[in-house]
Every structure is written in structure tokens, then in C-alpha cells.
Motif scaffolding. Structure first.
Motif, PDB file in Angstrom:
ATOM      1  N   VAL A  42      -5.572 -10.977   4.166  1.00 27.27           N
ATOM      2  CA  VAL A  42      -5.932  -9.768   4.900  1.00 27.27           C
ATOM      3  C   VAL A  42      -7.443  -9.661   4.863  1.00 27.27           C
ATOM      4  O   VAL A  42      -8.053  -9.725   3.794  1.00 27.27           O
ATOM      5  CB  VAL A  42      -5.292  -8.501   4.275  1.00 27.27           C
ATOM      6  N   ARG A  43      -8.031  -9.461   6.027  1.00 26.31           N
ATOM      7  CA  ARG A  43      -9.480  -9.283   6.123  1.00 26.31           C
ATOM      8  C   ARG A  43      -9.754  -7.816   6.443  1.00 26.31           C
ATOM      9  O   ARG A  43      -9.287  -7.311   7.447  1.00 26.31           O
ATOM     10  CB  ARG A  43     -10.057 -10.181   7.209  1.00 26.31           C
ATOM     11  N   GLY A  44     -10.470  -7.173   5.538  1.00 26.34           N
ATOM     12  CA  GLY A  44     -10.882  -5.803   5.783  1.00 26.34           C
ATOM     13  C   GLY A  44     -10.114  -4.771   4.967  1.00 26.34           C
ATOM     14  O   GLY A  44      -8.918  -4.891   4.748  1.00 26.34           O
ATOM     15  N   ARG A  45     -10.866  -3.773   4.546  1.00 27.96           N
ATOM     16  CA  ARG A  45     -10.321  -2.661   3.764  1.00 27.96           C
ATOM     17  C   ARG A  45      -9.197  -1.956   4.512  1.00 27.96           C
ATOM     18  O   ARG A  45      -8.126  -1.697   3.947  1.00 27.96           O
ATOM     19  CB  ARG A  45     -11.457  -1.682   3.458  1.00 27.96           C
ATOM     20  N   ASP A  46      -9.412  -1.668   5.793  1.00 27.29           N
ATOM     21  CA  ASP A  46      -8.406  -0.926   6.550  1.00 27.29           C
ATOM     22  C   ASP A  46      -7.107  -1.715   6.671  1.00 27.29           C
ATOM     23  O   ASP A  46      -6.020  -1.149   6.612  1.00 27.29           O
ATOM     24  CB  ASP A  46      -8.941  -0.557   7.929  1.00 27.29           C
ATOM     25  N   GLY A  47      -7.223  -3.025   6.827  1.00 28.82           N
ATOM     26  CA  GLY A  47      -6.034  -3.861   6.913  1.00 28.82           C
ATOM     27  C   GLY A  47      -5.239  -3.850   5.619  1.00 28.82           C
ATOM     28  O   GLY A  47      -4.004  -3.786   5.635  1.00 28.82           O
ATOM     29  N   LEU A  48      -5.942  -3.893   4.478  1.00 31.98           N
ATOM     30  CA  LEU A  48      -5.229  -3.865   3.199  1.00 31.98           C
ATOM     31  C   LEU A  48      -4.542  -2.524   2.998  1.00 31.98           C
ATOM     32  O   LEU A  48      -3.388  -2.473   2.566  1.00 31.98           O
ATOM     33  CB  LEU A  48      -6.164  -4.157   2.033  1.00 31.98           C
ATOM     34  N   VAL A  49      -5.222  -1.451   3.312  1.00 33.79           N
ATOM     35  CA  VAL A  49      -4.606  -0.130   3.176  1.00 33.79           C
ATOM     36  C   VAL A  49      -3.360  -0.036   4.065  1.00 33.79           C
ATOM     37  O   VAL A  49      -2.309   0.437   3.621  1.00 33.79           O
ATOM     38  CB  VAL A  49      -5.618   0.994   3.469  1.00 33.79           C
ATOM     39  N   ARG A  50      -3.431  -0.515   5.303  1.00 37.21           N
ATOM     40  CA  ARG A  50      -2.253  -0.500   6.187  1.00 37.21           C
ATOM     41  C   ARG A  50      -1.133  -1.365   5.628  1.00 37.21           C
ATOM     42  O   ARG A  50       0.042  -0.997   5.704  1.00 37.21           O
ATOM     43  CB  ARG A  50      -2.628  -0.961   7.592  1.00 37.21           C
ATOM     44  N   LEU A  51      -1.481  -2.518   5.055  1.00 33.41           N
ATOM     45  CA  LEU A  51      -0.469  -3.381   4.445  1.00 33.41           C
ATOM     46  C   LEU A  51       0.244  -2.647   3.316  1.00 33.41           C
ATOM     47  O   LEU A  51       1.474  -2.639   3.236  1.00 33.41           O
ATOM     48  CB  LEU A  51      -1.113  -4.663   3.925  1.00 33.41           C
ATOM     49  N   PHE A  52      -0.523  -2.027   2.434  1.00 34.27           N
ATOM     50  CA  PHE A  52       0.070  -1.297   1.314  1.00 34.27           C
ATOM     51  C   PHE A  52       0.891  -0.101   1.811  1.00 34.27           C
ATOM     52  O   PHE A  52       1.969   0.163   1.301  1.00 34.27           O
ATOM     53  CB  PHE A  52      -1.013  -0.821   0.345  1.00 34.27           C
ATOM     54  N   GLN A  53       0.379   0.626   2.791  1.00 30.99           N
ATOM     55  CA  GLN A  53       1.105   1.778   3.340  1.00 30.99           C
ATOM     56  C   GLN A  53       2.471   1.376   3.874  1.00 30.99           C
ATOM     57  O   GLN A  53       3.436   2.114   3.735  1.00 30.99           O
ATOM     58  CB  GLN A  53       0.331   2.415   4.498  1.00 30.99           C
TER      59      GLN A  53
END
Length: 124
Positions: A42-53
């Protein structure tokens, strides 16, 4: 050193609490996350947060151990996913401001990632 350990404890606390804004505040915008288990990146903070969500199932995280030095930190967590226990090992890298720049994660068993999150990751 202790600041990095505190950041990692906060990383897992915000994740367990589903405090996505709090989690994002610990990460650089261009974060890089890789998990060996599924060979996803995952590239990017927002992408990781969406993945975790969007992670499916009923899951919980309990920190077993955090080890940190000036260069980075690692953690061992006890997790449950739909009541099934597992252990995760994660390595963190930081920038000069103390924000997480990279996360490398290992979970117990490889599996094919769900197709519905393919838009959030790339395979490696």
C-alpha cells in the motif's frame, strides 16, 4: 527511543479503537506498507487507513511487546480475527519528526487477499 515506542503503542491503540484520524496523524502522507503474507503493498497514508477501515470480520489487537531504538521499532501483537487467535510481527521506520514512514508486517499464514481490496493495493 521511548518516543518511537510510544508512537507504536499509539499506532495499535488507535487501530484497535478504530480512531482513523488518530492513526493517520502518526503516518507520513507517502507511507509505504508491505505485508509479506499476501505480498501486498500500500502506498500512502490514506490507502493504509482505508485498508484498515475495510478489513473484514471482527478483529482485535493487543500489544504484547514493543522494541524501539533511534532508527525504528518493532512490535509483536496478539490478534483475533473472528475469534481465531494469531500473532503478528511488525517493523516500523520513522522520519526525523517521529512519524512512521514504512511498515513491514508478517502474519502467520499466507492467503490470497480478498478481491474487493485490489484497488487499494498492488501485488509484489
Amino acid at each position: 527511543m521511548s518516543d518511537h515506542a510510544a508512537t507504536i503503542r499509539r499506532f495499535w491503540e488507535t487501530t484497535e479503537q478504530r480512531d482513523w484520524e488518530g492513526l493517520a496523524a502518526l503516518l507520513v502522507p507517502d507511507l509505504l506498507y508491505e505485508t509479506e503474507q499476501t505480498h501486498e503493498r500500500v502506498r500512502g497514508r490514506d490507502g493504509l487507513v482505508r485498508l484498515f477501515q475495510g478489513f473484514p470480520g471482527e478483529w482485535h489487537i493487543d500489544v504484547r511487546r514493543v522494541v524501539a531504538d533511534n532508527a525504528g521499532a518493532s512490535s509483536v501483537v496478539d490478534a483475533t480475527l473472528d475469534g481465531e487467535p494469531m500473532v503478528g510481527v511488525t517493523f516500523f521506520t520513522f522520519d526525523d519528526a517521529g512519524l512512521v514512514t514504512r511498515i513491514d508486517e508478517w502474519w502467520p499464514e499466507p492467503y490470497e487477499p480478498p478481491a474487493d481490496r485490489a484497488h487499494l493495493t498492488e501485488r509484489f
